[in-house]
Motif scaffolding. Structure first.
Motif, PDB file in Angstrom:
ATOM      1  N   ILE A  62      35.551  41.093  34.476  1.00 37.78           N
ATOM      2  CA  ILE A  62      34.684  41.475  35.761  1.00 37.78           C
ATOM      3  C   ILE A  62      35.210  40.460  36.710  1.00 37.78           C
ATOM      4  O   ILE A  62      35.358  40.678  37.922  1.00 37.78           O
ATOM      5  CB  ILE A  62      33.213  41.288  35.624  1.00 37.78           C
ATOM      6  N   GLN A  63      35.170  39.218  36.552  1.00 35.14           N
ATOM      7  CA  GLN A  63      35.748  38.168  37.367  1.00 35.14           C
ATOM      8  C   GLN A  63      37.183  38.343  38.073  1.00 35.14           C
ATOM      9  O   GLN A  63      37.379  38.640  39.188  1.00 35.14           O
ATOM     10  CB  GLN A  63      35.638  36.958  36.827  1.00 35.14           C
ATOM     11  N   LEU A  64      37.993  38.832  37.030  1.00 31.37           N
ATOM     12  CA  LEU A  64      39.302  39.402  37.471  1.00 31.37           C
ATOM     13  C   LEU A  64      39.345  40.453  38.393  1.00 31.37           C
ATOM     14  O   LEU A  64      40.083  40.457  39.454  1.00 31.37           O
ATOM     15  CB  LEU A  64      40.133  39.428  36.132  1.00 31.37           C
ATOM     16  N   ILE A  65      38.663  41.695  38.193  1.00 31.69           N
ATOM     17  CA  ILE A  65      38.633  42.507  39.312  1.00 31.69           C
ATOM     18  C   ILE A  65      38.012  42.324  40.486  1.00 31.69           C
ATOM     19  O   ILE A  65      38.566  42.591  41.757  1.00 31.69           O
ATOM     20  CB  ILE A  65      37.617  43.737  38.590  1.00 31.69           C
ATOM     21  N   LEU A  66      36.957  41.493  40.621  1.00 31.08           N
ATOM     22  CA  LEU A  66      36.202  41.126  41.886  1.00 31.08           C
ATOM     23  C   LEU A  66      37.236  40.225  42.661  1.00 31.08           C
ATOM     24  O   LEU A  66      37.133  40.198  43.743  1.00 31.08           O
ATOM     25  CB  LEU A  66      35.075  40.479  41.443  1.00 31.08           C
ATOM     26  N   GLU A  67      37.974  39.287  41.923  1.00 34.81           N
ATOM     27  CA  GLU A  67      38.733  38.489  42.760  1.00 34.81           C
ATOM     28  C   GLU A  67      40.028  39.237  43.344  1.00 34.81           C
ATOM     29  O   GLU A  67      40.462  38.603  44.250  1.00 34.81           O
ATOM     30  CB  GLU A  67      39.402  37.408  41.716  1.00 34.81           C
ATOM     31  N   LYS A  68      40.347  40.400  43.036  1.00 34.65           N
ATOM     32  CA  LYS A  68      41.414  41.249  43.428  1.00 34.65           C
ATOM     33  C   LYS A  68      40.971  42.322  44.386  1.00 34.65           C
ATOM     34  O   LYS A  68      41.533  43.242  44.254  1.00 34.65           O
ATOM     35  CB  LYS A  68      42.311  41.599  42.146  1.00 34.65           C
ATOM     36  N   ASN A  69      39.767  42.030  44.986  1.00 34.85           N
ATOM     37  CA  ASN A  69      39.380  43.067  46.022  1.00 34.85           C
ATOM     38  C   ASN A  69      39.067  44.393  45.303  1.00 34.85           C
ATOM     39  O   ASN A  69      39.627  45.167  45.746  1.00 34.85           O
ATOM     40  CB  ASN A  69      40.196  43.164  47.307  1.00 34.85           C
ATOM     41  N   ASN A  70      38.367  44.417  44.181  1.00 37.86           N
ATOM     42  CA  ASN A  70      38.208  45.608  43.507  1.00 37.86           C
ATOM     43  C   ASN A  70      39.432  46.433  43.140  1.00 37.86           C
ATOM     44  O   ASN A  70      39.313  47.479  43.173  1.00 37.86           O
ATOM     45  CB  ASN A  70      37.159  46.637  44.437  1.00 37.86           C
ATOM     46  N   MET A  71      40.559  45.719  42.899  1.00 40.08           N
ATOM     47  CA  MET A  71      41.476  46.223  42.063  1.00 40.08           C
ATOM     48  C   MET A  71      42.421  46.878  43.344  1.00 40.08           C
ATOM     49  O   MET A  71      43.480  47.271  43.105  1.00 40.08           O
ATOM     50  CB  MET A  71      41.570  47.266  41.162  1.00 40.08           C
ATOM     51  N   HIS A  72      42.061  46.379  44.545  1.00 36.49           N
ATOM     52  CA  HIS A  72      43.008  46.876  45.764  1.00 36.49           C
ATOM     53  C   HIS A  72      44.227  46.095  45.513  1.00 36.49           C
ATOM     54  O   HIS A  72      45.396  46.479  46.187  1.00 36.49           O
ATOM     55  CB  HIS A  72      42.197  46.859  46.986  1.00 36.49           C
ATOM     56  N   GLU A  73      44.112  44.946  45.150  1.00 40.83           N
ATOM     57  CA  GLU A  73      45.183  43.820  45.353  1.00 40.83           C
ATOM     58  C   GLU A  73      45.486  43.348  43.961  1.00 40.83           C
ATOM     59  O   GLU A  73      46.041  42.298  43.793  1.00 40.83           O
ATOM     60  CB  GLU A  73      44.850  42.693  46.126  1.00 40.83           C
ATOM     61  N   PHE A  74      45.449  44.585  43.027  1.00 40.12           N
ATOM     62  CA  PHE A  74      45.414  43.957  41.650  1.00 40.12           C
ATOM     63  C   PHE A  74      47.013  44.159  41.155  1.00 40.12           C
ATOM     64  O   PHE A  74      47.817  44.864  41.640  1.00 40.12           O
ATOM     65  CB  PHE A  74      44.881  44.958  40.770  1.00 40.12           C
ATOM     66  N   ASP A  75      47.421  42.956  40.256  1.00 41.52           N
ATOM     67  CA  ASP A  75      48.657  42.989  39.717  1.00 41.52           C
ATOM     68  C   ASP A  75      48.523  43.113  38.218  1.00 41.52           C
ATOM     69  O   ASP A  75      47.745  42.617  37.600  1.00 41.52           O
ATOM     70  CB  ASP A  75      49.068  41.557  39.995  1.00 41.52           C
ATOM     71  N   THR A  76      49.533  43.937  37.812  1.00 40.11           N
ATOM     72  CA  THR A  76      49.639  44.187  36.388  1.00 40.11           C
ATOM     73  C   THR A  76      49.682  43.051  35.669  1.00 40.11           C
ATOM     74  O   THR A  76      49.134  43.130  34.553  1.00 40.11           O
ATOM     75  CB  THR A  76      50.672  45.083  36.247  1.00 40.11           C
ATOM     76  N   PHE A  77      50.421  42.050  36.113  1.00 38.14           N
ATOM     77  CA  PHE A  77      50.428  40.531  35.428  1.00 38.14           C
ATOM     78  C   PHE A  77      49.191  40.171  34.769  1.00 38.14           C
ATOM     79  O   PHE A  77      48.956  39.445  33.894  1.00 38.14           O
ATOM     80  CB  PHE A  77      51.290  39.703  36.130  1.00 38.14           C
TER      81      PHE A  77
END
Length: 269
Positions: A62-77
């Motif tokens: 959950i922290q990982l998703i929230l830190e990346k702007n709700n997966m808008h800036e999500f990196d596969t790594f």
């Protein structure tokens, strides 16, 4: 002479028992208690640790998703990183006792190395020293010898009480180790999270402090052995006897301090 020989034998036996007991891992100290603690931990504590690990892993995601702007800036790594951290957490939880025993095995190697250096210097009251002591006693009058006999009787009582205190310190440390080991899966299940991981980090620090407390105890014993070597050959027998009591009291005090000192060295709280 029988009084003095018995007095030195008691001290030698107690100091040597300290050197033997602190150099043992929990499994060697009492295999029956260790196996019971391990069974309790695996059957009662690990399921709870698994629930905590599930919560921590979900919280980490959950922290990982929230830190990346709700997966808008999500990196596969980042997803692979979360999977790797989860794998590490599960591996740590399933190998908890291997990790804990590794810490004590490391400390034991250090303790045994130090014991090999100081064990030969632990005994006091060598034959030559006792022969010199006998020569001093031969020059004393009857009433002085009676007073000295009463003095040694009182000192024997003091040393008996100090022996109990040393027993409590050494065995109390081992009981504390068994208690800490029994709940090991719970703090180690929090290791992967930045916030919750402080619990696991503090636990590991406490574990290292308990393990290396044995080394500090060996250092105390080595200092004590060096201080009491001149007791049997002292010119004033009365001062030497009370000096022996003082050194033994000092040893007990130092042994009590080893716990807080080890925690201070490893910043455990």
């Amino acid at each position: 002479m029988a009084r003095f020989t018995g007095l030195f034998d008691t001290i030698n036996a107690e100091v040597n028992s300290i050197a033997v007991n602190v150099g043992q891992t929990p499994g060697e100290f009492n295999p029956g208690v260790f196996n019971m603690v391990r069974t309790l931990s695996e059957t009662a504590v690990i399921p709870i640790a698994g629930m905590i690990l599930t919560f921590v892993v979900c919280y980490e995601l959950i922290q990982l998703i929230l830190e990346k702007n709700n997966m808008h800036e999500f990196d596969t790594f980042n997803l692979y990183k979360w999977m790797f951290k989860t794998f590490c957490a599960v591996f740590i939880l399933t190998h908890t006792f291997d990790i804990v025993m590794g810490v004590f095995a490391l400390a034991q190697s250090v303790i045994n190395s130090s014991a090999g250096i100081i064990t030969g210097n632990l005994d006091i009251g060598a034959d030559a020293a006792l022969a010199n002591l006998e020569a001093q006693l031969q020059t004393m009058g009857m009433w002085e010898l009676i007073g000295l006999w009463l003095e040694t009787w009182l000192i024997n009582i003091c040393l008996w009480a100090l022996t109990i205190a040393i027993f409590v310190i050494i065995y109390g440390r081992m009981i504390e180790i068994f208690l800490v080991v029994s709940v090991a899966p719970i703090p180690l299940s929090t290791m992967i999270n930045r916030e919750w991981g402080q619990i696991g980090n503090n636990y590991l620090k406490s574990l290292f402090a308990l393990a290396f407390q044995g080394f500090l105890i060996m250092v105390c014993v080595a200092i004590y052995a060096a201080l009491v070597q001149n007791i049997p050959t002292a010119a004033n027998i009365h001062a030497a006897l009370w000096g022996l009591v003082g050194y033994t009291v000092l040893l007990c005090f130092a042994l009590f301090k080893t716990s807080s000192l080890a925690k201070s060295v490893f910043s455990a709280h």
